[in-house]
Design a protein around this motif. Sequence first.
Motif, PDB file in Angstrom:
ATOM      1  N   ARG A 205     -11.930  78.563  96.050  1.00  0.00           N
ATOM      2  CA  ARG A 205     -10.944  77.639  95.504  1.00  0.00           C
ATOM      3  C   ARG A 205     -11.572  76.533  94.663  1.00  0.00           C
ATOM      4  O   ARG A 205     -10.888  75.904  93.853  1.00  0.00           O
ATOM      5  CB  ARG A 205     -10.074  77.043  96.608  1.00  0.00           C
ATOM      6  CG  ARG A 205     -10.748  76.045  97.518  1.00  0.00           C
ATOM      7  CD  ARG A 205      -9.755  75.531  98.547  1.00  0.00           C
ATOM      8  NE  ARG A 205     -10.333  74.506  99.398  1.00  0.00           N
ATOM      9  CZ  ARG A 205      -9.690  73.425  99.800  1.00  0.00           C
ATOM     10  NH1 ARG A 205      -8.453  73.213  99.406  1.00  0.00           N
ATOM     11  NH2 ARG A 205     -10.276  72.555 100.580  1.00  0.00           N
ATOM     12  N   GLN A 206     -12.879  76.300  94.824  1.00  0.00           N
ATOM     13  CA  GLN A 206     -13.540  75.302  93.984  1.00  0.00           C
ATOM     14  C   GLN A 206     -13.508  75.680  92.513  1.00  0.00           C
ATOM     15  O   GLN A 206     -13.582  74.815  91.641  1.00  0.00           O
ATOM     16  CB  GLN A 206     -14.992  75.117  94.429  1.00  0.00           C
ATOM     17  CG  GLN A 206     -15.161  74.227  95.651  1.00  0.00           C
ATOM     18  CD  GLN A 206     -16.631  73.940  95.910  1.00  0.00           C
ATOM     19  OE1 GLN A 206     -17.279  74.621  96.698  1.00  0.00           O
ATOM     20  NE2 GLN A 206     -17.157  72.937  95.234  1.00  0.00           N
ATOM     21  N   LEU A 207     -13.393  76.977  92.226  1.00  0.00           N
ATOM     22  CA  LEU A 207     -13.312  77.416  90.835  1.00  0.00           C
ATOM     23  C   LEU A 207     -11.998  77.000  90.180  1.00  0.00           C
ATOM     24  O   LEU A 207     -11.838  77.117  88.960  1.00  0.00           O
ATOM     25  CB  LEU A 207     -13.471  78.934  90.750  1.00  0.00           C
ATOM     26  CG  LEU A 207     -14.885  79.450  91.008  1.00  0.00           C
ATOM     27  CD1 LEU A 207     -14.895  80.962  91.121  1.00  0.00           C
ATOM     28  CD2 LEU A 207     -15.829  78.996  89.894  1.00  0.00           C
ATOM     29  N   PHE A 208     -11.051  76.505  90.978  1.00  0.00           N
ATOM     30  CA  PHE A 208      -9.761  76.051  90.457  1.00  0.00           C
ATOM     31  C   PHE A 208      -9.458  74.622  90.900  1.00  0.00           C
ATOM     32  O   PHE A 208      -8.301  74.223  90.975  1.00  0.00           O
ATOM     33  CB  PHE A 208      -8.650  76.996  90.934  1.00  0.00           C
ATOM     34  CG  PHE A 208      -8.845  78.410  90.498  1.00  0.00           C
ATOM     35  CD1 PHE A 208      -8.474  78.822  89.234  1.00  0.00           C
ATOM     36  CD2 PHE A 208      -9.445  79.325  91.346  1.00  0.00           C
ATOM     37  CE1 PHE A 208      -8.683  80.125  88.817  1.00  0.00           C
ATOM     38  CE2 PHE A 208      -9.647  80.629  90.948  1.00  0.00           C
ATOM     39  CZ  PHE A 208      -9.272  81.034  89.678  1.00  0.00           C
ATOM     40  N   SER A 209     -10.489  73.866  91.168  1.00  0.00           N
ATOM     41  CA  SER A 209     -10.290  72.474  91.566  1.00  0.00           C
ATOM     42  C   SER A 209      -9.744  71.686  90.373  1.00  0.00           C
ATOM     43  O   SER A 209      -9.787  72.161  89.222  1.00  0.00           O
ATOM     44  CB  SER A 209     -11.613  71.862  92.031  1.00  0.00           C
ATOM     45  OG  SER A 209     -12.408  71.514  90.903  1.00  0.00           O
ATOM     46  N   GLY A 215      -7.660  74.605  86.870  1.00  0.00           N
ATOM     47  CA  GLY A 215      -7.187  73.785  87.976  1.00  0.00           C
ATOM     48  C   GLY A 215      -6.316  72.638  87.503  1.00  0.00           C
ATOM     49  O   GLY A 215      -5.282  72.327  88.118  1.00  0.00           O
ATOM     50  N   ARG A 216      -6.716  71.980  86.416  1.00  0.00           N
ATOM     51  CA  ARG A 216      -5.901  70.906  85.837  1.00  0.00           C
ATOM     52  C   ARG A 216      -4.513  71.429  85.484  1.00  0.00           C
ATOM     53  O   ARG A 216      -3.500  70.753  85.697  1.00  0.00           O
ATOM     54  CB  ARG A 216      -6.561  70.361  84.567  1.00  0.00           C
ATOM     55  CG  ARG A 216      -7.836  69.592  84.776  1.00  0.00           C
ATOM     56  CD  ARG A 216      -8.511  69.251  83.448  1.00  0.00           C
ATOM     57  NE  ARG A 216      -7.623  68.523  82.549  1.00  0.00           N
ATOM     58  CZ  ARG A 216      -7.206  68.953  81.360  1.00  0.00           C
ATOM     59  NH1 ARG A 216      -7.628  70.119  80.915  1.00  0.00           N
ATOM     60  NH2 ARG A 216      -6.408  68.238  80.613  1.00  0.00           N
ATOM     61  N   TRP A 217      -4.484  72.633  84.950  1.00  0.00           N
ATOM     62  CA  TRP A 217      -3.223  73.236  84.523  1.00  0.00           C
ATOM     63  C   TRP A 217      -2.375  73.662  85.720  1.00  0.00           C
ATOM     64  O   TRP A 217      -1.175  73.365  85.786  1.00  0.00           O
ATOM     65  CB  TRP A 217      -3.542  74.427  83.621  1.00  0.00           C
ATOM     66  CG  TRP A 217      -2.363  75.187  83.127  1.00  0.00           C
ATOM     67  CD1 TRP A 217      -1.404  74.748  82.264  1.00  0.00           C
ATOM     68  CD2 TRP A 217      -2.043  76.539  83.451  1.00  0.00           C
ATOM     69  NE1 TRP A 217      -0.488  75.761  82.028  1.00  0.00           N
ATOM     70  CE2 TRP A 217      -0.871  76.861  82.735  1.00  0.00           C
ATOM     71  CE3 TRP A 217      -2.638  77.512  84.243  1.00  0.00           C
ATOM     72  CZ2 TRP A 217      -0.269  78.123  82.818  1.00  0.00           C
ATOM     73  CZ3 TRP A 217      -2.054  78.764  84.323  1.00  0.00           C
ATOM     74  CH2 TRP A 217      -0.880  79.059  83.619  1.00  0.00           C
ATOM     75  N   LEU A 218      -2.995  74.331  86.701  1.00  0.00           N
ATOM     76  CA  LEU A 218      -2.246  74.777  87.873  1.00  0.00           C
ATOM     77  C   LEU A 218      -1.641  73.604  88.642  1.00  0.00           C
ATOM     78  O   LEU A 218      -0.561  73.717  89.219  1.00  0.00           O
ATOM     79  CB  LEU A 218      -3.151  75.601  88.790  1.00  0.00           C
ATOM     80  CG  LEU A 218      -3.489  77.010  88.292  1.00  0.00           C
ATOM     81  CD1 LEU A 218      -4.623  77.608  89.104  1.00  0.00           C
ATOM     82  CD2 LEU A 218      -2.257  77.904  88.347  1.00  0.00           C
ATOM     83  N   ALA A 219      -2.330  72.485  88.641  1.00  0.00           N
ATOM     84  CA  ALA A 219      -1.848  71.309  89.360  1.00  0.00           C
ATOM     85  C   ALA A 219      -0.555  70.757  88.769  1.00  0.00           C
ATOM     86  O   ALA A 219       0.139  69.978  89.430  1.00  0.00           O
ATOM     87  CB  ALA A 219      -2.920  70.220  89.362  1.00  0.00           C
ATOM     88  N   THR A 220      -0.218  71.154  87.551  1.00  0.00           N
ATOM     89  CA  THR A 220       0.996  70.665  86.901  1.00  0.00           C
ATOM     90  C   THR A 220       2.095  71.726  86.840  1.00  0.00           C
ATOM     91  O   THR A 220       3.119  71.521  86.187  1.00  0.00           O
ATOM     92  CB  THR A 220       0.698  70.175  85.474  1.00  0.00           C
ATOM     93  OG1 THR A 220       0.218  71.281  84.680  1.00  0.00           O
ATOM     94  CG2 THR A 220      -0.336  69.065  85.482  1.00  0.00           C
ATOM     95  N   GLU A 257       1.425  68.175  95.141  1.00  0.00           N
ATOM     96  CA  GLU A 257       0.618  67.283  95.970  1.00  0.00           C
ATOM     97  C   GLU A 257      -0.097  68.049  97.079  1.00  0.00           C
ATOM     98  O   GLU A 257      -1.225  67.732  97.439  1.00  0.00           O
ATOM     99  CB  GLU A 257       1.520  66.208  96.572  1.00  0.00           C
ATOM    100  CG  GLU A 257       0.799  65.188  97.430  1.00  0.00           C
ATOM    101  CD  GLU A 257       1.752  64.207  98.082  1.00  0.00           C
ATOM    102  OE1 GLU A 257       1.391  63.627  99.127  1.00  0.00           O
ATOM    103  OE2 GLU A 257       2.863  64.024  97.545  1.00  0.00           O
ATOM    104  N   GLY A 258       0.557  69.066  97.605  1.00  0.00           N
ATOM    105  CA  GLY A 258      -0.039  69.836  98.693  1.00  0.00           C
ATOM    106  C   GLY A 258      -0.820  71.055  98.261  1.00  0.00           C
ATOM    107  O   GLY A 258      -1.421  71.747  99.098  1.00  0.00           O
ATOM    108  N   LEU A 259      -0.841  71.336  96.958  1.00  0.00           N
ATOM    109  CA  LEU A 259      -1.404  72.593  96.471  1.00  0.00           C
ATOM    110  C   LEU A 259      -2.857  72.774  96.857  1.00  0.00           C
ATOM    111  O   LEU A 259      -3.291  73.865  97.234  1.00  0.00           O
ATOM    112  CB  LEU A 259      -1.241  72.658  94.944  1.00  0.00           C
ATOM    113  CG  LEU A 259      -1.597  73.991  94.277  1.00  0.00           C
ATOM    114  CD1 LEU A 259      -0.715  75.115  94.788  1.00  0.00           C
ATOM    115  CD2 LEU A 259      -1.450  73.873  92.754  1.00  0.00           C
TER     116      LEU A 259
END
Length: 372
Positions: A205-209, A215-220, A257-259
């Motif tokens: 999962r660090q590859l998508f932090s 990771g920046r994109w998935l977080a949104t 927030e919980g992702l």
Amino acid sequence: FGALLAAALCTLPAADAAAQPKPTKYNLCRKHPADGPYIVYDAEKGAYAATADKRGRVRVMPYGGGPVEVRSSRGAYLFSVTPHAVERGPRELPQAPKLFVTSDLHGDFRCFATLLQAHGVIDGDCRWSYGNNQLAVIGDIFDRGYDVLPLLWLMYKLEQEAADAGGAAVLLLGNHEGMVLAGDVRYTRGKYLETARQLGMENYRQLFSPDTELGRWLATRNTMLRIGRNLFVHAGLSARLLERDLEMDTLNARMSEGLYRTSKERREDPTLEFLYRSAGPVWYRGMVCTDEKYDPLTPEQTDALLRRYNADRLLVGHTIFPDISTFHDGRVIAVNVQNELNRRKNRGRAVLIEGSRISVVGNRGVKRVLEE
């Protein structure tokens, strides 16, 4: 690791590899070992792009911006992508003349790309060609397949290209995004875990932090979306969710927030614990399954949920059916199928909404009309 970044293109030095814990012997599958690219923004080591080659060896090069090549798990060039500014998309959009809907891609790039090309959503070079129309993917790009990265980058790229053309390409979060980013890799192919190991990371999962481009994109990414009178969520909406009376913006923000929290961390927050469990929007099956263990909805509860979120129908993925299926008098449409099998057998693979007309489509066009 610094010496690794200093080279224009290099493999992980043997000394660094030896310093890592004894590696697990993952089954990388010799036909599908390639992986990446991952763009990582490391405060100490600098920005870099990491890619696994056709032998599964991770290669790293400094990244200073600009386009990166995306290749298939067999090493074939697919397209190039340039990082762009990311922000949370709207939770509501007006319906375009054409709205193309599918779900649960699970690392199968060929199935997805051929479907989009057959309906003019993208061209032969994987560029957006749908004009001011819309594409909605209802979650689950991660796990099972060998081309997770090409799918993520394709949706990332199409989002920008569609917006530039006046259309929209939207990816919603599914349960597998929530699993992987919490560290649950039970359905993840070994080659992805090997990439993280070779980079000296503690886990995949660090590859998508949030310190990575994807990771920046998935977080949104949102979890719930309404387009016209059509509501979208990965799995379904439960009566227990209705009781909580969450606004769409609140639900989307809390899911994000919980992702990146672990399951244990999610349990420390009652709302996140609920949202990421069986009655939450990325897991709940009771809209399409009638067994008591799924806590199925009554017709009255379905009506109440659609009224609460101001929609005529709900489109979901998650639960697999032999073909596109409808429930609750057509008010719930389930779009998750066995993509490769349905591609080969020319069965339904997606839904096309044109005004009030709703059609089931496959790789060879419209299969049947659900509503008009």
